[in-house]
Design a protein around this motif. Structure first.
Motif, short mmCIF file in Angstrom:
data_model
loop_
_atom_site.label_atom_id
_atom_site.label_comp_id
_atom_site.label_asym_id
_atom_site.label_seq_id
_atom_site.Cartn_x
_atom_site.Cartn_y
_atom_site.Cartn_z
N THR A 1 25.11 27.36 24.70
CA THR A 1 25.12 28.99 25.20
C THR A 1 23.52 29.39 25.90
O THR A 1 23.70 29.82 27.03
N TYR B 127 34.77 30.83 29.28
CA TYR B 127 33.32 31.18 29.20
C TYR B 127 33.29 32.44 30.29
O TYR B 127 33.59 32.44 31.28
N GLU C 90 31.26 34.65 32.44
CA GLU C 90 29.76 34.77 33.04
C GLU C 90 29.37 36.29 32.94
O GLU C 90 27.94 36.36 32.95
N GLN D 171 27.77 36.30 29.55
CA GLN D 171 27.14 34.81 29.30
C GLN D 171 27.48 34.52 28.00
O GLN D 171 26.35 34.00 27.05
N ASP D 172 28.68 34.27 27.54
CA ASP D 172 29.05 33.54 26.42
C ASP D 172 30.44 33.26 26.25
O ASP D 172 31.22 33.67 27.09
N LYS E 268 23.91 28.83 38.71
CA LYS E 268 25.01 28.15 39.35
C LYS E 268 25.05 27.77 40.66
O LYS E 268 25.57 26.81 41.13
N LYS F 237 22.83 30.14 29.92
CA LYS F 237 22.25 31.35 30.41
C LYS F 237 21.09 31.10 31.35
O LYS F 237 20.84 31.93 32.39
#
Length: 457
Positions: free
Chosen positions: A369, A11, A13, A16-17, A377, A373
């Motif tokens: 997904t 993934y 960051e 964002q995918d 975190k 987004k």
């Protein structure tokens, strides 16, 4: 030389995918599970990857990769117990079609189509006659989408047989007019087989294409698999679907002067199914449509809709939060404990805040997904970790398969003696040719790599 194509799913960051990147080729001197495992681990370390952070591994169903004791997946789990093995879902879909097509009536049809396809492919005379007939039929030309020949059935990619059967059906009149194999294809049994099998396989094609995408995740794959199964069951129960298929077969038969018919019903039958029916339509529905569709649905359920404790993290998706129970929370914590920052109580408190946070929102994400987004975190570190691990679980090996296609373009007569390191480098250049490269930096690094008598700069 045997080559291993290594790819990494992770993934990003920044984007964002989820991404799947090709790492390189590794030469394998042997194809045993132990030898491939050693090369796999060596290649991971050479690429600078942290093996201890591996949480999933995906291969096809070959025995040296998938067996539970001596396969690569079992040996990797001995080193990293959290690296769960996932059988490539695209291969699983392919196997579902393979086993469903073992129905005797369907298998006979496919054998005949393959036989005819080879006859036209390897005979210039037959191919010329087919092209002439196709040129005189504008309707068939339009349905063939400007193809000048029909495809033969692929031995490995069974899902692609839908396209082959579609072109065969579209060019049926031209094939008959070419006067080849008329005794085989001028039968109502062949026509009804062709219409039914092509219809069912066309329904599988969208899922087959979806499973080969890089950003697909296991939750969406399982959801779309259930949608396909439900669609097939609804079509089985809807008499209008069968009536439409039967009418299409009757129309094709009437164009060639073929009468709708069924095999003779005998009192005692030993060599084929003696299906009771009051009409021709009822016979083919019971003898062909129902068995083929039922077999395919069972195979799809067994191979594509699987359950695992790790998949329970999907209940953290905001749209599924009402279904999240305390038992689910405990199962999620137990499965992801090694990657979480706190104890069980801290995880429960975080989940409680997560529920309240989405109760205050009107629009809720419904997939992994969009959920990642929208996840902070810093505020929800453990939930973010669970979702990242789940979304990076491998779905298919399509990315690795595409790299083997690159080898066909790289291994030409001018590069027939290159070693694995050079081939891997060229494959990386080809795979990431869309990336911008500063030529001046490359020249400077090459010139400064070692002392030379000739100054390049």
């Amino acid at each position: 030389m045997e080559q291993i194509a290594m790819c990494v799913r992770y993934y990003s960051e920044t984007e964002q995918d989820v991404r799947e990147d090709f790492v390189g080729f590794v030469q394998a001197e042997s194809t045993t599970g132990e030898a491939l495992f050693n090369k796999f681990i060596e290649g991971q370390r050479d690429a600078g990857l942290y093996i201890s952070k591996m949480r999933g591994q995906g291969y096809d169903g070959a025995s040296n990769m998938s067996v539970c004791h001596r396969g690569v997946q079992a040996r990797v789990q001995q080193v990293v117990p959290q690296a769960m093995y996932v059988h490539c879902k695209a291969h699983s879909l392919n196997l579902s079609i393979v086993h469903a097509c073992k129905e005797a009536l369907v298998s006979n049809l496919l054998d005949k189509v393959q036989q005819i396809g080879f006859a036209f492919k390897y005979s210039a005379k037959r191919l010329l006659a087919f092209k002439e007939e196709l040129g005189n039929d504008p309707v068939a030309q339009e349905e063939m989408q400007k193809r000048t020949r029909f495809q033969s059935l692929c031995e490995t990619r069974w899902a692609s047989r839908a396209d082959a059967l579609y072109t065969f059906k579209a060019a049926y009149t031209s094939i008959v007019s070419a006067r080849s194999y008329r005794c085989i294809i001028l039968g109502f049994d062949f026509i009804i087989f062709l219409v039914v099998v092509e219809f069912v396989l066309q329904g599988v094609m969208p899922l087959n294409k979806l499973l080969q995408k890089q950003n697909i995740d296991l939750i969406e794959a399982a959801k779309e698999s259930r949608v396909l199964i439900a669609t097939f069951r609804a079509e089985r129960a809807d008499d209008a679907v069968w009536d439409g298929l039967y009418d299409k077969a009757v129309a094709m038969a009437e164009d060639q002067g073929v009468e709708p018919s069924k095999p003779r019903t005998a009192r005692r039958q030993q060599h084929r199914g003696n299906v009771p029916a009051d009409s021709v339509s009822e016979y083919w529905k019971r003898a062909l449509f129902y068995p083929y569709l039922d077999h395919l649905v069972v195979e799809l359920e067994d191979r594509l809709v699987s359950s695992n404790e790790r998949f329970k993290a999907q209940y953290l998706i905001p749209s599924l939060l009402p279904e999240l129970s305390r038992d689910h929370e405990d199962s999620i914590f137990q499965e992801y404990e090694i990657d979480l920052s706190g104890d069980r109580e801290a995880f429960r408190n975080e989940v409680s805040r997560w529920k309240v946070r989405w109760e205050l929102e009107g629009t809720k994400p419904s997939n992994l997904t969009d959920t990642l987004k929208a996840t902070n975190k810093t505020l929800y570190p453990d939930i973010f970790t669970c979702l990242v691990v789940l979304i990076t679980m491998p779905v298919s090996t399509a990315t690795a398969e595409r790299q083997f296609s690159i080898m066909r373009r790289l291994k030409n007569n001018m590069r027939s003696t290159m070693l694995t390191e050079r081939m891997s480098g060229l494959a990386l250049l080809h795979a990431y040719r869309h990336m911008e490269i500063d030529i001046d930096i490359i020249i400077n690094e090459f010139a400064a790599s070692k002392g030379r008598k000739l100054d390049l700069l």
